[in-house]
Motif scaffolding. Structure first.
Motif, PDB file in Angstrom:
ATOM      1  N   GLY A 116      11.581  13.472  -0.802  1.00 35.50           N
ATOM      2  CA  GLY A 116      11.489  13.106   0.608  1.00 35.50           C
ATOM      3  C   GLY A 116      12.073  11.715   0.763  1.00 35.50           C
ATOM      4  O   GLY A 116      12.642  11.169  -0.167  1.00 35.50           O
ATOM      5  N   SER A 117      11.911  11.133   1.944  1.00 33.71           N
ATOM      6  CA  SER A 117      12.560   9.836   2.099  1.00 33.71           C
ATOM      7  C   SER A 117      11.740   8.749   1.399  1.00 33.71           C
ATOM      8  O   SER A 117      10.544   8.896   1.203  1.00 33.71           O
TER       9      SER A 117
ATOM     10  N   HIS B 150      16.723   6.136   1.856  1.00 35.36           N
ATOM     11  CA  HIS B 150      15.837   6.239   3.013  1.00 35.36           C
ATOM     12  C   HIS B 150      16.143   7.473   3.841  1.00 35.36           C
ATOM     13  O   HIS B 150      17.004   8.280   3.492  1.00 35.36           O
ATOM     14  N   SER B 151      15.428   7.618   4.927  1.00 34.05           N
ATOM     15  CA  SER B 151      15.435   8.841   5.727  1.00 34.05           C
ATOM     16  C   SER B 151      16.823   9.185   6.277  1.00 34.05           C
ATOM     17  O   SER B 151      17.585   8.289   6.656  1.00 34.05           O
TER      18      SER B 151
ATOM     19  N   SER C 249      13.678   4.014  10.854  1.00 40.60           N
ATOM     20  CA  SER C 249      12.369   4.536  10.512  1.00 40.60           C
ATOM     21  C   SER C 249      11.515   3.466   9.831  1.00 40.60           C
ATOM     22  O   SER C 249      10.325   3.408  10.037  1.00 40.60           O
TER      23      SER C 249
ATOM     24  N   ARG D  23       8.725  13.608   5.430  1.00 40.75           N
ATOM     25  CA  ARG D  23       9.142  12.528   4.533  1.00 40.75           C
ATOM     26  C   ARG D  23       8.380  12.568   3.220  1.00 40.75           C
ATOM     27  O   ARG D  23       8.900  12.235   2.175  1.00 40.75           O
ATOM     28  N   ASN D  24       7.092  12.968   3.304  1.00 42.23           N
ATOM     29  CA  ASN D  24       6.252  12.967   2.107  1.00 42.23           C
ATOM     30  C   ASN D  24       6.243  14.311   1.391  1.00 42.23           C
ATOM     31  O   ASN D  24       5.263  14.673   0.764  1.00 42.23           O
TER      32      ASN D  24
ATOM     33  N   GLU E 160       7.164  14.348  11.270  1.00 46.50           N
ATOM     34  CA  GLU E 160       8.240  13.627  10.574  1.00 46.50           C
ATOM     35  C   GLU E 160       7.685  13.005   9.287  1.00 46.50           C
ATOM     36  O   GLU E 160       8.306  13.024   8.238  1.00 46.50           O
ATOM     37  N   GLU E 161       6.441  12.493   9.396  1.00 47.36           N
ATOM     38  CA  GLU E 161       5.815  11.835   8.248  1.00 47.36           C
ATOM     39  C   GLU E 161       5.570  12.835   7.119  1.00 47.36           C
ATOM     40  O   GLU E 161       5.827  12.546   5.946  1.00 47.36           O
TER      41      GLU E 161
ATOM     42  N   PRO F 168       5.589   5.780   3.818  1.00 48.83           N
ATOM     43  CA  PRO F 168       5.520   6.736   2.725  1.00 48.83           C
ATOM     44  C   PRO F 168       4.983   6.085   1.457  1.00 48.83           C
ATOM     45  O   PRO F 168       5.042   4.880   1.296  1.00 48.83           O
TER      46      PRO F 168
END
Ligand SMILES: Nc1ncnc2c1ncn2[C@@H]1O[C@H](COP(=O)(O)OP(=O)(O)OP(=O)(O)O)[C@@H](O)[C@H]1O
Length: 313
Positions: free
Chosen positions: A264-265, A97-98, A278, A228-229, A224-225, A288
């Motif tokens: 990414g996360s 995860h993140s 998150s 993550r992607n 942030e999104e 995600p």
């Protein structure tokens, strides 16, 4: 393999109450924190009634929070590089995860040699091994590099080296990178730039160029999104040729690839157990799109077993 990320000093005391890493035995033990405190005899009795036995997990390698980048690289890269130079395809990636340290593990930081991650380390080791092979067997090698980013909810594909290859921005007219189903090899990325890297320095330069061209690095207002992607697929293509010693002469050889992924996360709402902040805060729309670790395991199993159906999503 598992790497436990470092925590702040206050969290370290807490995590040591329920998590033990044994690098020698390659084991992680998760304990019930309530049984590890020093309770009074009465509360000990109470806790004993609900005692949950420790759970032990064994891996191919277990790296504790204080493991150095060099230790992680040595434990992950050496065997894969050997196989790739022997002609097999290989892949190294981190999943989690993140803010767990996935990018730190894969790419690292370039402020010192000690903080370099798996990708720069793999580049250096690959060229070292190739030079040894050249001397031993007389084989000829050629290394090429490609880098593609998968970003955003639509899972857009971006050729991270197209600008370097053409010296200009992608014009939008060219087909760019795309996915294509190959009847023999399955789903393949097509049309990405594959640039010759005669030295490790050149390959490392392409890595820097690819990181700089990532959607998530280029726009200062990346959310942030979006961060993550964003996933980077950095591939080293190794071509090798050898003159046959038979009376007929001729050449033999082939291509193998080392895929190094900076994912990414991988927070998935449905994923059970030990959630980060998150995950708790993410709304369904911001969750995600990546697979859970167990779903990814099914994909890898299907690929390894040569299954007709690969459960991508
Ligand atoms: N083992 C480590 N030693 C020192 N610093 C670390 C370590 N692991 C992570 N960090 C630091 O923690 C921060 C978060 O790490 P990183 O960006 O690699 O996480 P990530 O899992 O890739 O996050 P995301 O999923 O959001 O991309 C970074 O500043 C990184 O330098």
């Amino acid at each position: 393999m598992v790497r436990v990320c470092p925590t702040s000093q206050s969290d370290a005391a807490e995590s040591s109450s329920f998590l033990k890493v044994d690098p020698r035995k390659k084991q992680i033990t998760i304990m019930d924190p309530s049984t590890n405190q020093t309770p009074s005899a009465a509360s000990q009795k109470r806790a004993g009634a609900n005692h949950i036995p420790p759970k032990m997990f064994t891996f191919d390698a277990a790296f504790p929070p204080d493991a150095s980048q060099a230790e992680v690289c040595a434990g992950t890269v050496a065997e894969v590089i050997q196989s790739v130079v022997n002609g097999a395809d290989g892949c190294i990636f981190c999943f989690g995860h993140s803010k767990l340290g996935k990018s730190y593990t894969m790419i690292g930081r370039d402020d010192s040699l000690q903080t370099l991650g798996i990708i720069p380390c793999a580049i250096s080791w690959l060229f070292k091994l190739i030079n040894e092979r050249k001397e031993k067997t007389g084989a000829r090698f050629s290394v090429r590099v490609s880098a593609v980013e998968v970003w955003g909810k639509e899972e857009n594909l971006k050729d991270l080296l197209s600008e370097v290859a053409t010296g200009s921005l992608q014009d939008g007219q060219s087909p760019g990178v795309y996915l294509c189903e190959d009847p023999i090899c399955g789903m393949q990325l097509q049309n990405q730039s594959e640039l010759r890297a005669p030295t490790p320095e050149k390959a490392a330069w392409f890595l820097d160029a690819a990181i700089a061209a990532r959607h998530s690095s280029q726009w200062s207002n990346t959310t942030e999104e979006e961060h993550r992607n964003s996933h980077m697929l950095f591939t080293l293509h190794i071509y090798q040729y050898r003159m046959e010693k038979t009376s007929k002469g001729g050449m033999s050889g082939g291509r193998s690839r080392l895929h190094l992924l900076d994912l990414g996360s991988c927070d998935v709402k449905a994923l059970g157990g030990g959630g980060g902040k998150s995950r708790e805060n993410s709304s369904p729309s911001s969750a995600p799109l990546c697979l859970s670790l167990s779903a990814l395991g099914n994909v890898i199993l299907a690929l390894v077993n040569g299954s007709k159906h690969i459960p991508y999503k």
